[in-house]
Write a protein that holds these residues in place. Structure first.
Motif, PDB file in Angstrom:
ATOM      1  N   ARG A 160      54.453  41.650  36.961  1.00  0.00           N
ATOM      2  CA  ARG A 160      54.666  40.242  37.302  1.00  0.00           C
ATOM      3  C   ARG A 160      55.975  39.694  36.742  1.00  0.00           C
ATOM      4  NH1 ARG A 160      49.015  37.115  38.195  1.00  0.00           N
ATOM      5  NH2 ARG A 160      48.117  38.710  39.545  1.00  0.00           N
ATOM      6  N   THR A 254      48.391  44.190  41.579  1.00  0.00           N
ATOM      7  CA  THR A 254      48.506  43.044  40.665  1.00  0.00           C
ATOM      8  C   THR A 254      49.866  42.374  40.757  1.00  0.00           C
ATOM      9  OG1 THR A 254      49.203  44.506  38.846  1.00  0.00           O
ATOM     10  CG2 THR A 254      46.848  44.052  39.060  1.00  0.00           C
ATOM     11  N   ARG A 255      50.562  42.576  41.852  1.00  0.00           N
ATOM     12  CA  ARG A 255      51.869  41.953  42.042  1.00  0.00           C
ATOM     13  C   ARG A 255      51.715  40.430  42.028  1.00  0.00           C
ATOM     14  NH1 ARG A 255      49.579  43.507  46.644  1.00  0.00           N
ATOM     15  NH2 ARG A 255      49.699  42.183  48.511  1.00  0.00           N
ATOM     16  N   PRO A 256      52.791  39.693  41.795  1.00  0.00           N
ATOM     17  CA  PRO A 256      52.694  38.234  41.718  1.00  0.00           C
ATOM     18  C   PRO A 256      52.022  37.635  42.947  1.00  0.00           C
ATOM     19  CG  PRO A 256      54.852  38.960  40.994  1.00  0.00           C
ATOM     20  CD  PRO A 256      54.154  40.178  41.534  1.00  0.00           C
ATOM     21  N   GLY A 257      51.011  36.801  42.695  1.00  0.00           N
ATOM     22  CA  GLY A 257      50.308  36.118  43.765  1.00  0.00           C
ATOM     23  C   GLY A 257      49.198  36.904  44.411  1.00  0.00           C
ATOM     24  N   ALA A 258      49.002  38.160  44.019  1.00  0.00           N
ATOM     25  CA  ALA A 258      47.997  38.986  44.689  1.00  0.00           C
ATOM     26  C   ALA A 258      46.587  38.667  44.216  1.00  0.00           C
ATOM     27  CB  ALA A 258      48.301  40.466  44.459  1.00  0.00           C
ATOM     28  N   ASP A 260      44.161  36.574  40.701  1.00  0.00           N
ATOM     29  CA  ASP A 260      44.201  35.794  39.470  1.00  0.00           C
ATOM     30  C   ASP A 260      44.596  36.687  38.299  1.00  0.00           C
ATOM     31  OD1 ASP A 260      43.431  33.570  40.842  1.00  0.00           O
ATOM     32  OD2 ASP A 260      41.303  33.723  40.315  1.00  0.00           O
ATOM     33  N   GLU A 261      45.251  36.064  37.320  1.00  0.00           N
ATOM     34  CA  GLU A 261      45.820  36.849  36.227  1.00  0.00           C
ATOM     35  C   GLU A 261      44.751  37.551  35.390  1.00  0.00           C
ATOM     36  OE1 GLU A 261      49.788  36.307  33.539  1.00  0.00           O
ATOM     37  OE2 GLU A 261      48.353  34.671  33.532  1.00  0.00           O
TER      38      GLU A 261
END
Length: 275
Positions: A160, A254-258, A260-261
């Motif tokens: 991320r 787990t790429r950005p926006g895929a 929740d953290e």
């Protein structure tokens, strides 16, 4: 003999502290790196030193008490991360898992080092949920210095492009390492890096090894279902390839926006164990 893992830790640190023996028995580790000898990083020996001052039985009892406390810390951290009250179905389910999960019983019985890691990782999730990137990175960094493989969790930060957790992990790891070098000396750290670390990274066919290396060792040579390293280069290369593939897939998922953290963090925990 249930405490043999703890015996290896306690005996190694106690003898080293007393000047009776080096921290690492290189002859035994070289013959079988998975044998019952101390083989953790020196930083863990530094934190374990208070227990090494006690006789074995007293130290084992104290270690179990501390580990039960750390298990409670992890459980409370998980509940607080999601603002769940102690009297809830989720808390009851968590208690059921704690009481029935065999690895929890085994790590307490054998005196292993998993509870400190569990507490650190659970607290890291709590820090992540509270929006404290420096803190969750620092907690993972301490866990990584104690047993190395939790460093894989920083893959979430890298996926991320979040650099504050990476910086927090680096600072925490360097601080603990600096204290360890100052108190234990540089030589023992160099021995770990150059002679122990590579040897203990061997694949094993033991039933608890759920990586592809363990799968291949058991499938290709059933007689290797033992706590001994598999010397075959193909198995080791397959383990590295599997780890790289798991990491690549997890980075994509787990790429950005895929997602929740916190879910991404949980997926990286799973990836860490597989790789």
């Amino acid at each position: 003999d249930y405490g043999r893992d703890f015996h290896a830790i306690h005996g190694g640190v106690a003898d080293f502290r007393a000047g009776a023996a080096p921290l690492y028995d290189l002859a035994v580790i070289g013959d079988n790196p998975l044998t019952d000898r101390y083989k953790y990083p020196p930083q863990f020996a530094l934190l374990f030193a208070p227990f090494a001052m006690l006789p074995f039985s007293a130290a084992f009892t104290a270690w179990r008490i501390v580990n039960l406390a750390l298990l409670a810390v992890a459980a409370v951290a998980l509940l607080r991360a999601y603002r769940l009250p102690p009297r809830s179905w989720a808390a009851l389910g968590l208690l059921l898992v704690i009481l029935s999960l065999r690895p929890v019983a085994d790590t307490l019985r054998y005196g292993q080092v998993d509870m400190p890691l569990l507490a650190l990782i659970a607290l890291a999730l709590l820090a992540l949920r509270r929006g404290r990137p420096w803190l969750w990175g620092a907690l993972v960094g301490v866990a990584a210095v104690l047993k190395l493989y939790p460093a894989f969790l920083l893959g979430l930060a890298l996926a991320r492009r979040a650099w504050r957790p990476v910086a927090g992990a680096a600072l925490a790891g360097l601080a603990l390492t600096a204290a360890s070098v100052a108190l234990l000396g540089w030589e023992v750290h160099w021995t770990f890096l150059t002679q122990v670390l590579g040897a203990t990274g061997a694949a094993t066919g033991w039933v608890e090894n759920q990586t592809v290396g363990g799968l291949l060792s058991r499938a290709l040579s059933p007689e290797r279902v033992a706590l001994e390293p598999d010397p075959r280069l193909a198995v080791r290369l397959a383990s590295y390839a599997w780890a790289a593939a798991v990491a690549a897939v997890t980075v994509w998922l787990t790429r950005p926006g895929a997602m929740d953290e916190d879910l991404a963090f949980g997926l990286w925990v799973t990836a860490t164990l597989l790789a």
